[in-house]
Write a protein that holds these residues in place. Structure first.
Motif, PDB file in Angstrom:
ATOM      1  N   ALA A  14     -14.547   5.763   8.978  1.00 41.60           N
ATOM      2  CA  ALA A  14     -14.400   5.515  10.468  1.00 41.60           C
ATOM      3  C   ALA A  14     -16.456   6.017  10.215  1.00 41.60           C
ATOM      4  CB  ALA A  14     -14.255   5.954  11.324  1.00 41.60           C
ATOM      5  N   LEU A  15     -16.746   6.930   9.180  1.00 46.22           N
ATOM      6  CA  LEU A  15     -18.343   7.004   9.060  1.00 46.22           C
ATOM      7  C   LEU A  15     -19.274   5.673   9.119  1.00 46.22           C
ATOM      8  CD1 LEU A  15     -17.540  10.501   8.413  1.00 46.22           C
ATOM      9  CD2 LEU A  15     -17.119  10.372   9.536  1.00 46.22           C
ATOM     10  N   PRO A  16     -19.212   5.462   8.320  1.00 45.95           N
ATOM     11  CA  PRO A  16     -19.800   4.151   8.031  1.00 45.95           C
ATOM     12  C   PRO A  16     -19.908   3.391   9.374  1.00 45.95           C
ATOM     13  CG  PRO A  16     -18.937   4.700   6.141  1.00 45.95           C
ATOM     14  CD  PRO A  16     -18.265   5.409   6.971  1.00 45.95           C
ATOM     15  N   GLY A  17     -19.224   3.404   9.955  1.00 45.71           N
ATOM     16  CA  GLY A  17     -19.007   2.367  10.994  1.00 45.71           C
ATOM     17  C   GLY A  17     -19.126   0.775  10.618  1.00 45.71           C
ATOM     18  N   SER A  18     -18.626   0.020   9.918  1.00 45.97           N
ATOM     19  CA  SER A  18     -18.179  -1.169   9.138  1.00 45.97           C
ATOM     20  C   SER A  18     -16.995  -1.192   8.202  1.00 45.97           C
ATOM     21  CB  SER A  18     -19.271  -2.430   9.588  1.00 45.97           C
ATOM     22  OG  SER A  18     -18.799  -3.306   8.710  1.00 45.97           O
ATOM     23  N   LEU A  19     -16.349  -1.869   8.994  1.00 50.76           N
ATOM     24  CA  LEU A  19     -14.671  -1.585   7.826  1.00 50.76           C
ATOM     25  C   LEU A  19     -15.301  -1.960   6.606  1.00 50.76           C
ATOM     26  CD1 LEU A  19     -11.734  -2.670   9.560  1.00 50.76           C
ATOM     27  CD2 LEU A  19     -12.279  -0.472   7.670  1.00 50.76           C
ATOM     28  N   GLY A  20     -16.330  -3.729   7.070  1.00 47.26           N
ATOM     29  CA  GLY A  20     -17.430  -4.341   5.869  1.00 47.26           C
ATOM     30  C   GLY A  20     -18.110  -3.887   4.730  1.00 47.26           C
ATOM     31  N   LEU A  21     -17.581  -2.089   4.647  1.00 50.24           N
ATOM     32  CA  LEU A  21     -19.253  -1.582   4.323  1.00 50.24           C
ATOM     33  C   LEU A  21     -17.637  -0.223   2.626  1.00 50.24           C
ATOM     34  CD1 LEU A  21     -20.919  -0.317   6.737  1.00 50.24           C
ATOM     35  CD2 LEU A  21     -22.138  -2.347   4.400  1.00 50.24           C
ATOM     36  N   ALA A  65     -18.556 -12.716   6.999  1.00 53.41           N
ATOM     37  CA  ALA A  65     -18.121 -11.727   6.621  1.00 53.41           C
ATOM     38  C   ALA A  65     -18.811 -10.525   5.456  1.00 53.41           C
ATOM     39  CB  ALA A  65     -16.864 -11.727   5.695  1.00 53.41           C
ATOM     40  N   ASN A  66     -18.711  -9.636   5.698  1.00 54.76           N
ATOM     41  CA  ASN A  66     -19.550  -8.766   5.367  1.00 54.76           C
ATOM     42  C   ASN A  66     -19.204  -8.748   3.544  1.00 54.76           C
ATOM     43  OD1 ASN A  66     -20.978  -6.390   3.636  1.00 54.76           O
ATOM     44  ND2 ASN A  66     -21.115  -5.381   5.837  1.00 54.76           N
ATOM     45  N   PRO A  67     -20.493  -8.632   3.104  1.00 57.51           N
ATOM     46  CA  PRO A  67     -19.600  -8.840   1.088  1.00 57.51           C
ATOM     47  C   PRO A  67     -20.133  -8.061   0.740  1.00 57.51           C
ATOM     48  CG  PRO A  67     -21.591  -9.645   1.106  1.00 57.51           C
ATOM     49  CD  PRO A  67     -20.743  -9.763   2.684  1.00 57.51           C
ATOM     50  N   ILE A  68     -19.914  -6.354   1.444  1.00 59.24           N
ATOM     51  CA  ILE A  68     -20.772  -5.272   0.287  1.00 59.24           C
ATOM     52  C   ILE A  68     -19.265  -4.842   0.095  1.00 59.24           C
ATOM     53  CG2 ILE A  68     -21.776  -2.969   0.592  1.00 59.24           C
ATOM     54  CD1 ILE A  68     -23.606  -3.738   2.487  1.00 59.24           C
ATOM     55  N   ALA A  69     -18.301  -4.100   1.190  1.00 61.76           N
ATOM     56  CA  ALA A  69     -17.131  -3.430   0.281  1.00 61.76           C
ATOM     57  C   ALA A  69     -16.675  -4.384  -0.612  1.00 61.76           C
ATOM     58  CB  ALA A  69     -16.205  -3.747   1.935  1.00 61.76           C
ATOM     59  N   ASP A 107      -9.937 -13.081  12.169  1.00 65.84           N
ATOM     60  CA  ASP A 107     -10.762 -13.545  13.177  1.00 65.84           C
ATOM     61  C   ASP A 107     -12.457 -14.395  12.987  1.00 65.84           C
ATOM     62  OD1 ASP A 107     -11.102 -11.136  11.951  1.00 65.84           O
ATOM     63  OD2 ASP A 107     -11.869 -10.971  14.325  1.00 65.84           O
ATOM     64  N   ILE A 108     -12.705 -13.870  11.325  1.00 67.01           N
ATOM     65  CA  ILE A 108     -13.973 -14.157  10.943  1.00 67.01           C
ATOM     66  C   ILE A 108     -14.147 -15.086   9.700  1.00 67.01           C
ATOM     67  CG2 ILE A 108     -15.227 -12.811  12.343  1.00 67.01           C
ATOM     68  CD1 ILE A 108     -15.282 -11.260   9.642  1.00 67.01           C
ATOM     69  N   ALA A 109     -12.713 -15.866   9.509  1.00 65.13           N
ATOM     70  CA  ALA A 109     -12.143 -16.542   8.047  1.00 65.13           C
ATOM     71  C   ALA A 109     -13.482 -17.280   8.303  1.00 65.13           C
ATOM     72  CB  ALA A 109     -10.744 -16.177   7.291  1.00 65.13           C
ATOM     73  N   GLY A 146     -31.610  -7.222   6.136  1.00 65.82           N
ATOM     74  CA  GLY A 146     -30.583  -8.206   5.623  1.00 65.82           C
ATOM     75  C   GLY A 146     -29.602  -7.250   6.368  1.00 65.82           C
ATOM     76  N   ARG A 147     -29.124  -7.867   7.631  1.00 65.97           N
ATOM     77  CA  ARG A 147     -27.280  -7.678   8.038  1.00 65.97           C
ATOM     78  C   ARG A 147     -26.591  -8.709   8.134  1.00 65.97           C
ATOM     79  NH1 ARG A 147     -30.230  -3.286   7.231  1.00 65.97           N
ATOM     80  NH2 ARG A 147     -31.071  -2.217   8.371  1.00 65.97           N
ATOM     81  N   THR A 148     -25.517  -8.749   7.749  1.00 62.41           N
ATOM     82  CA  THR A 148     -24.138  -9.123   8.539  1.00 62.41           C
ATOM     83  C   THR A 148     -24.586  -9.012   9.745  1.00 62.41           C
ATOM     84  OG1 THR A 148     -22.837  -8.394   7.305  1.00 62.41           O
ATOM     85  CG2 THR A 148     -23.031 -10.061   6.335  1.00 62.41           C
ATOM     86  N   LYS A 149     -23.322 -10.300  10.241  1.00 63.48           N
ATOM     87  CA  LYS A 149     -23.377  -9.941  11.948  1.00 63.48           C
ATOM     88  C   LYS A 149     -22.633  -8.625  11.665  1.00 63.48           C
ATOM     89  CE  LYS A 149     -21.533 -12.489  15.428  1.00 63.48           C
ATOM     90  NZ  LYS A 149     -20.394 -12.294  16.208  1.00 63.48           N
ATOM     91  N   ASP A 150     -21.528  -7.874  11.521  1.00 59.04           N
ATOM     92  CA  ASP A 150     -20.657  -6.824  11.778  1.00 59.04           C
ATOM     93  C   ASP A 150     -21.729  -5.465  11.805  1.00 59.04           C
ATOM     94  OD1 ASP A 150     -20.624  -7.290   8.709  1.00 59.04           O
ATOM     95  OD2 ASP A 150     -20.034  -5.308   8.538  1.00 59.04           O
TER      96      ASP A 150
END
Ligand code: NAD
Length: 359
Positions: free
Chosen positions: A257-264, A294-298, A287-289, A332-336
């Motif tokens: 939870a610390l980084p703030g997005s599951l996409g990371l 989607a954030n591709p970082i993770a 919901d976003i498929a 650069g930022r994805t929506k999340d």
């Protein structure tokens, strides 16, 4: 170097973030003159459509032929979980792979980039220098694998859960955690509840014994309740954390939870032979498929972990992580992860920025 990678994209955002991740892997292969062969296989609901099961033997065969597994995500919308295609999808997919390859180690890197500090639920001064923690969670022992029982005694309902550890299970993950700590800052924190639990007393004994083989690593022990508190009030003190199954399950979700997005956040499952499965910590995000947001970082960080842990390609992993940081630092930022007022880029637009830096 030539490596074969089993690519299991799965459902939801899995295929779209995987496609972008393979672009990054292709770029690193070209730059450092490696040859990656991708063997695509179906998993989850995508496999159910063809095979009427979530993890068919064909997929296992492809994984067996590969040097590592790059996994996307599986599962359908929460409202459709009763449909045969989605019922038990996540457990059937992950558990079959976990059982077959005897993955006993889960590693979750928790990274907070200074440029994304504002996303964290923690105050800025606690994370101003960034956070970089590796959590090693044992996967095959503890409360999850003992007997679970509910009965009636003297007219009352009573329940018991049995927790079991043997010393080889503890030693196996302890070695992996110490080796990782040796290559990082030489600091390892082992989590237990040794003031109460017999399994924790054994855990501490075995971790101390294994630690003697790694004299350059400073080992400390921490009780699980204190560890949870310290992760919130002073996360920067941690580098490598080693935890039994149950405590590791809870602490790794707290840290996620610390980084703030599951996409990371990526996640790794390894067996004693070092064979690994690499995947994002989040799910298939139905919901976003298909929206290219989607954030591709993770998923990309899952691939960098694969380069490091399975292929020993540290410079290549560093190059990708540096490019991600640069892309973020350039806005650069994805929506999340975009704050209000910031214009978000698409999934593939963010990867374009990473590739620009790598070139
Ligand atoms: P989820 O992780 O899919 O989504 C939770 C929230 O986080 C959603 O709002 C989603 O849009 C967002 N999110 C997740 N990853 C993101 C990313 N990369 N970029 C931007 N936003 C992202 O969890 P859920 O909605 O509870 O579950 C959906 C499905 O995923 C379920 O079928 C569940 O079983 C499955 N699941 C699979 C795995 C796995 O494949 N290992 C893990 C967890 C959940």
């Amino acid at each position: 170097m030539h490596k074969t990678i089993a690519v299991l994209s799965g459902d939801g955002i899995g295929p779209e973030v995987m496609e972008q991740t393979l672009r990054v892997l292709d770029a690193v292969a070209k730059k450092y003159q490696h040859n990656f062969t991708y063997l695509e296989a179906k998993i989850g609901g995508a496999a159910y459509d063809t095979y009427s099961e979530h993890c068919p033997d064909e997929t296992l065969e492809i994984c067996k032929k590969s040097d590592a597994i790059l996994f996307g995500s599986v599962g359908g919308p929460i409202t459709e979980q009763h449909q045969p295609k989605w019922a038990g999808c996540e457990a059937n997919s992950i558990l079959k792979l976990r059982k077959h390859f005897q993955f006993n180690i889960n590693v979750r890197p928790v990274l907070i980039y200074p440029s994304l500090a504002a996303l964290s639920p923690l105050r800025a001064e606690k994370i101003s220098h960034g956070i970089d923690i590796l959590i090693f969670r044992e996967l095959n022992g503890d409360l999850y694998f003992g007997r679970h029982e509910q009965r009636v005694e003297k007219g009352q309902r009573v329940a018991t859960d049995e927790a079991i550890y043997d010393e080889s299970q503890i030693a196996s993950i302890a070695h992996a955690a110490f080796q990782s700590a040796e290559q990082r800052k030489g600091k390892l924190v082992s989590v237990d509840k040794a003031n109460v639990l017999a399994t924790s007393k054994l855990w501490r004994e075995v971790v101390n014994e294994v630690g003697k083989k790694y004299p350059d690593v400073e080992l400390t022990h921490i009780l699980v309740d204190n560890c949870a508190m310290q992760l919130i009030i002073h996360p920067a003190q941690f580098d490598v954390i080693l935890a039994p199954n149950m405590f590791g399950d809870i602490l790794s979700d707290l840290a996620a939870a610390l980084p703030g997005s599951l996409g990371l956040i990526p996640s790794i499952s390894l067996n004693a032979q070092g064979f690994g499965l690499y995947e994002p910590s989040g799910g298939s995000a139905p919901d976003i498929a298909g929206m290219n947001i989607a954030n591709p970082i993770a998923q990309i960080l899952s691939a960098t972990m694969m380069l490091r842990h399975s292929f020993n390609l540290h410079n290549e992993a560093d190059a990708i992580e540096h490019a991600i940081q640069q892309a973020l630092a350039a806005g650069g930022r994805t929506k999340d992860i975009a704050s209000s007022g910031e214009v978000a880029v698409s999934t593939c637009g963010f990867v374009d920025k990473i590739l620009d830096v790598m070139r």
